[in-house]
Write a protein that holds these residues in place. Structure first.
Motif, short mmCIF file in Angstrom:
data_model
loop_
_atom_site.label_atom_id
_atom_site.label_comp_id
_atom_site.label_asym_id
_atom_site.label_seq_id
_atom_site.Cartn_x
_atom_site.Cartn_y
_atom_site.Cartn_z
N ALA A 1 0.86 -1.17 0.02
CA ALA A 1 0.08 0.11 -0.21
C ALA A 1 0.86 1.14 -0.08
O ALA A 1 0.57 2.18 -0.79
N VAL A 2 1.79 1.18 0.72
CA VAL A 2 2.77 2.32 0.78
C VAL A 2 3.35 2.65 -0.58
O VAL A 2 3.60 3.79 -0.98
N GLY B 1 3.81 5.66 -5.47
CA GLY B 1 3.82 5.69 -6.97
C GLY B 1 2.34 6.68 -7.74
O GLY B 1 2.92 7.44 -8.65
N MET B 2 1.46 6.66 -6.93
CA MET B 2 0.54 7.51 -7.32
C MET B 2 0.38 8.81 -7.42
O MET B 2 0.39 9.82 -7.80
N MET B 3 1.38 9.11 -5.86
CA MET B 3 1.64 10.62 -5.78
C MET B 3 2.61 11.12 -6.84
O MET B 3 2.68 12.26 -7.32
N VAL B 4 3.66 10.28 -7.30
CA VAL B 4 4.85 10.72 -8.14
C VAL B 4 3.82 10.83 -9.52
O VAL B 4 4.31 11.90 -10.48
N LEU B 5 3.05 9.84 -9.78
CA LEU B 5 2.28 10.08 -11.20
C LEU B 5 1.43 11.33 -11.21
O LEU B 5 1.30 12.14 -12.41
N ALA B 6 0.96 11.74 -9.84
CA ALA B 6 -0.14 12.79 -9.90
C ALA B 6 1.00 14.11 -10.00
O ALA B 6 0.75 15.02 -10.62
N SER B 7 1.98 14.06 -9.41
CA SER B 7 2.74 15.31 -9.57
C SER B 7 3.44 15.55 -10.84
O SER B 7 3.60 16.62 -11.40
N VAL B 8 3.72 14.26 -11.57
CA VAL B 8 3.95 14.46 -13.03
C VAL B 8 2.85 15.02 -13.85
O VAL B 8 3.36 16.05 -14.65
N ALA B 9 1.63 14.72 -13.52
CA ALA B 9 0.68 15.38 -14.42
C ALA B 9 0.37 16.73 -14.05
O ALA B 9 0.14 17.72 -14.86
N LEU B 10 0.52 17.18 -12.75
CA LEU B 10 0.34 18.49 -12.37
C LEU B 10 1.61 19.30 -12.75
O LEU B 10 1.31 20.52 -13.11
N VAL B 11 2.68 18.63 -12.89
CA VAL B 11 3.94 19.57 -13.63
C VAL B 11 3.46 19.78 -15.12
O VAL B 11 3.73 20.84 -15.51
N TYR B 12 3.08 18.86 -15.68
CA TYR B 12 2.67 18.94 -17.01
C TYR B 12 1.50 20.04 -17.48
O TYR B 12 1.41 20.97 -18.14
N LEU B 13 0.41 19.79 -16.45
CA LEU B 13 -0.61 20.69 -16.68
C LEU B 13 -0.69 22.11 -15.88
O LEU B 13 -1.53 22.93 -16.44
N VAL B 14 -0.08 22.22 -14.63
CA VAL B 14 -0.17 23.22 -13.94
C VAL B 14 1.01 24.27 -13.82
O VAL B 14 1.25 25.49 -14.32
N SER B 15 2.10 23.54 -13.12
CA SER B 15 3.29 24.16 -12.82
C SER B 15 4.55 23.45 -12.51
O SER B 15 4.21 22.41 -12.05
N PRO B 16 5.68 23.78 -13.09
CA PRO B 16 6.96 23.17 -12.59
C PRO B 16 7.13 22.81 -10.99
O PRO B 16 7.86 22.03 -10.61
N TRP B 17 6.71 23.85 -10.21
CA TRP B 17 6.65 23.75 -8.94
C TRP B 17 6.02 22.49 -8.36
O TRP B 17 6.58 22.00 -7.10
N PHE C 1 9.58 15.45 -2.41
CA PHE C 1 9.02 15.11 -1.27
C PHE C 1 8.79 13.58 -0.76
O PHE C 1 9.21 13.16 0.10
N VAL C 2 8.33 12.92 -1.94
CA VAL C 2 8.01 11.53 -2.16
C VAL C 2 9.17 10.84 -1.83
O VAL C 2 9.31 9.88 -1.21
N GLY C 3 10.16 11.05 -2.82
CA GLY C 3 11.24 10.62 -3.10
C GLY C 3 12.12 10.69 -1.45
O GLY C 3 12.80 9.55 -0.80
#
Length: 67
Positions: free
Chosen positions: A6-7, A12-28, A35-37
């Motif tokens: 589960a961890v 993995g879901m958090m990393v994929l979500a952040s990749v999508a947010l980088v692409y769609l919203v902001s590189p920040w 943080f996940v790493g």
């Protein structure tokens, strides 16, 4: 599913979500990936993981990493 899997799935879901947010919203949003790493690294050294505590309280059985 046990706490260990589960961890890993949650991380993995958090990393994929952040990749999508980088692409769609902001590189920040790469800060979320960092943080996940860092959390995965410190939990491998110390054995303390806040997500594992939450999953344990939700009733998931322990694995070999988070007993």
């Amino acid at each position: 599913m046990n706490i260990d899997r589960a961890v890993l799935a949650f991380a993995g879901m958090m990393v994929l979500a952040s990749v999508a947010l980088v692409y769609l919203v902001s590189p920040w949003w790469l800060l979320l990936t960092a943080f996940v790493g860092l959390n995965l690294l410190q939990s491998s050294v110390t054995g303390f993981c806040p997500a594992a505590i939450v999953f344990r309280k939700l009733g998931l059985p322990g694995g070999c990493a988070f007993k």
